[in-house]
Design a protein around this motif. Structure first.
Motif, short mmCIF file in Angstrom:
data_model
loop_
_atom_site.label_atom_id
_atom_site.label_comp_id
_atom_site.label_asym_id
_atom_site.label_seq_id
_atom_site.Cartn_x
_atom_site.Cartn_y
_atom_site.Cartn_z
N THR A 49 121.32 59.70 -41.26
CA THR A 49 122.76 59.91 -41.38
C THR A 49 123.05 61.31 -41.88
OG1 THR A 49 123.00 57.55 -41.92
CG2 THR A 49 124.89 58.96 -42.33
N LEU A 50 122.22 61.79 -42.82
CA LEU A 50 122.36 63.17 -43.29
C LEU A 50 122.15 64.15 -42.15
CD1 LEU A 50 122.56 65.44 -45.38
CD2 LEU A 50 120.13 65.06 -45.90
N ILE A 51 121.13 63.89 -41.30
CA ILE A 51 120.85 64.77 -40.17
C ILE A 51 122.05 64.84 -39.23
CG2 ILE A 51 119.41 65.05 -38.11
CD1 ILE A 51 117.09 63.83 -39.74
N ASN A 52 122.66 63.67 -38.96
CA ASN A 52 123.87 63.64 -38.13
C ASN A 52 124.99 64.43 -38.76
OD1 ASN A 52 122.74 62.06 -36.11
ND2 ASN A 52 123.45 60.14 -37.00
N HIS A 53 125.16 64.27 -40.07
CA HIS A 53 126.21 64.96 -40.81
C HIS A 53 126.05 66.47 -40.75
CE1 HIS A 53 128.84 66.20 -44.11
NE2 HIS A 53 127.80 66.85 -44.60
N LEU A 54 124.83 66.96 -40.83
CA LEU A 54 124.58 68.41 -40.87
C LEU A 54 125.11 69.10 -39.62
CD1 LEU A 54 121.02 68.50 -42.45
CD2 LEU A 54 123.15 69.31 -43.47
N ARG A 55 125.23 68.35 -38.53
CA ARG A 55 125.76 68.95 -37.29
C ARG A 55 127.24 69.29 -37.41
NH1 ARG A 55 122.67 64.29 -34.35
NH2 ARG A 55 120.56 65.16 -34.27
N VAL A 56 127.93 68.68 -38.39
CA VAL A 56 129.33 69.05 -38.64
C VAL A 56 129.39 70.51 -39.05
CG1 VAL A 56 131.32 68.66 -40.13
CG2 VAL A 56 129.97 66.71 -39.31
N HIS A 57 128.43 70.94 -39.86
CA HIS A 57 128.40 72.32 -40.34
C HIS A 57 127.78 73.27 -39.32
CE1 HIS A 57 129.64 70.73 -44.18
NE2 HIS A 57 128.55 69.99 -44.29
N SER A 58 126.76 72.83 -38.61
CA SER A 58 126.06 73.72 -37.67
C SER A 58 126.77 73.82 -36.33
CB SER A 58 124.63 73.21 -37.44
OG SER A 58 124.64 71.97 -36.75
N GLY A 59 127.61 72.82 -36.01
CA GLY A 59 128.27 72.81 -34.72
C GLY A 59 127.38 72.35 -33.58
N GLU A 60 126.18 71.92 -33.90
CA GLU A 60 125.22 71.49 -32.89
C GLU A 60 125.70 70.20 -32.21
OE1 GLU A 60 120.49 70.24 -32.52
OE2 GLU A 60 121.47 70.33 -34.49
N LYS A 61 125.62 70.18 -30.87
CA LYS A 61 126.00 69.00 -30.09
C LYS A 61 124.92 68.74 -29.04
CE LYS A 61 130.98 69.54 -30.73
NZ LYS A 61 132.32 69.65 -30.06
#
Length: 289
Positions: A49-61
């Motif tokens: 869940t943390l890994i998924n959340h980090l994409r909010v900051h990185s913009g990774e999709k």
């Protein structure tokens, strides 16, 4: 770490608490949330869940739709998106049979049957069945209009209103009448127009029984019964039941006469006056012929 308790074979590796079943253990572990985001401080019970959340900051999709190439930060979001293409609606209402692509939409829908409105406005006590409706409603009180047109800087409370507004600039009219070929910027306008052909008048007055093809026409008609005149003149205080009537009235103060006769150069402040005037020419023409 505390030892296992008889009858409770599942224990928490973080605090040693014991539980009788795995589901209860999992619920307990969530309270610890040992995985923290270094950027914003949010914490999570599961590392994924943390890994998924980090994409909010990185913009990774990393999850891409093979049909339209939209991309998403989480696989679950892609799964829901794909239902737009497949038409799959796996969540069904047991009361009326309506089906939905997302479980949350079914949850909201069930409140139609239950009457539940759990989201209340702290200012005026209006209540709503879903949180997003409350969020939009609060903008009435705050004056917030977060969606801005990049062309003319008009602002809107709801994104869909901005999307509709953009057709003013693009000139796009994607909704076409199959009977006469007229096209419209909004589906609602096409729906209203079609009644010209069908003669349908679904809006009826509960007082006198008059019927109308448009809801707005019914609303205006009701003012005959209520005496309501919601459009006041700021100069003389006269009030009118329709905005167009106020607009015509304002020509008296401005002395504008925007409706010219194409036969004799007379001009009028109100279009209906021009229409009456032109009958004089029509009558003369008949006499002369």
């Amino acid at each position: 770490m505390a030892g296992l308790i008889e009858g409770k074979p599942y224990f928490c590796m973080l605090c040693g608490s014991s539980f009788s079943d795995e589901a209860t253990l999992n619920q307990h572990v969530c309270k610890h949330k040992p995985f923290s985001c270094d950027t914003c401080g949010s914490s999570f019970a599961v590392k994924s869940t943390l890994i998924n959340h980090l994409r909010v900051h990185s913009g990774e999709k990393p999850f891409r739709c093979e049909v339209c190439e939209s991309s998403f930060s989480q696989r679950g979001h892609l799964t829901r998106h794909m239902r737009m293409h497949t038409g799959e609606r796996p969540f069904s209402c047991e009361v009326c049979g309506c089906s939905f692509p997302v479980k949350y939409n079914l949850t909201k829908h069930m409140r139609v049957h239950s009457g539940e409105r759990p989201y209340s406005c702290s200012v005026c006590a209006f209540s709503f069945s879903d949180k997003s409706s409350l969020t939009i409603h609060m903008r009435i009180h705050t004056g917030e209009r977060p969606y801005t047109c990049e062309i003319c800087s008009s602002t809107f409370v709801i994104k869909s209103h901005l999307n509709k507004h953009m057709s003013v600039h693009t000139g796009e009219k994607p909704f076409t009448c199959e009977t006469c070929g007229s096209s419209f910027t909004r589906q609602a306008h096409l729906r209203d127009h079609v009644r010209v052909h069908t003669g349908e008048k679904p809006y009826s007055c509960g007082i006198c029984g008059s019927c109308f093809s448009h809801k707005l026409s019914l609303n205006i008609h009701m003012r005959l019964h209520t005496g309501e005149n919601p459009f006041p003149c700021e100069i003389c205080g006269s009030s009118f039941s329709q905005q167009s009537a106020l607009k015509n009235h304002m020509h008296i103060h401005t002395q504008k006469k925007p409706f010219p006769c194409d036969i004799c150069e007379s001009s009028f402040a109100v279009k209906s006056h021009l229409t009456k005037h032109k009958r004089i020419h029509t009558a003369k023409q008949k006499q002369e012929s």
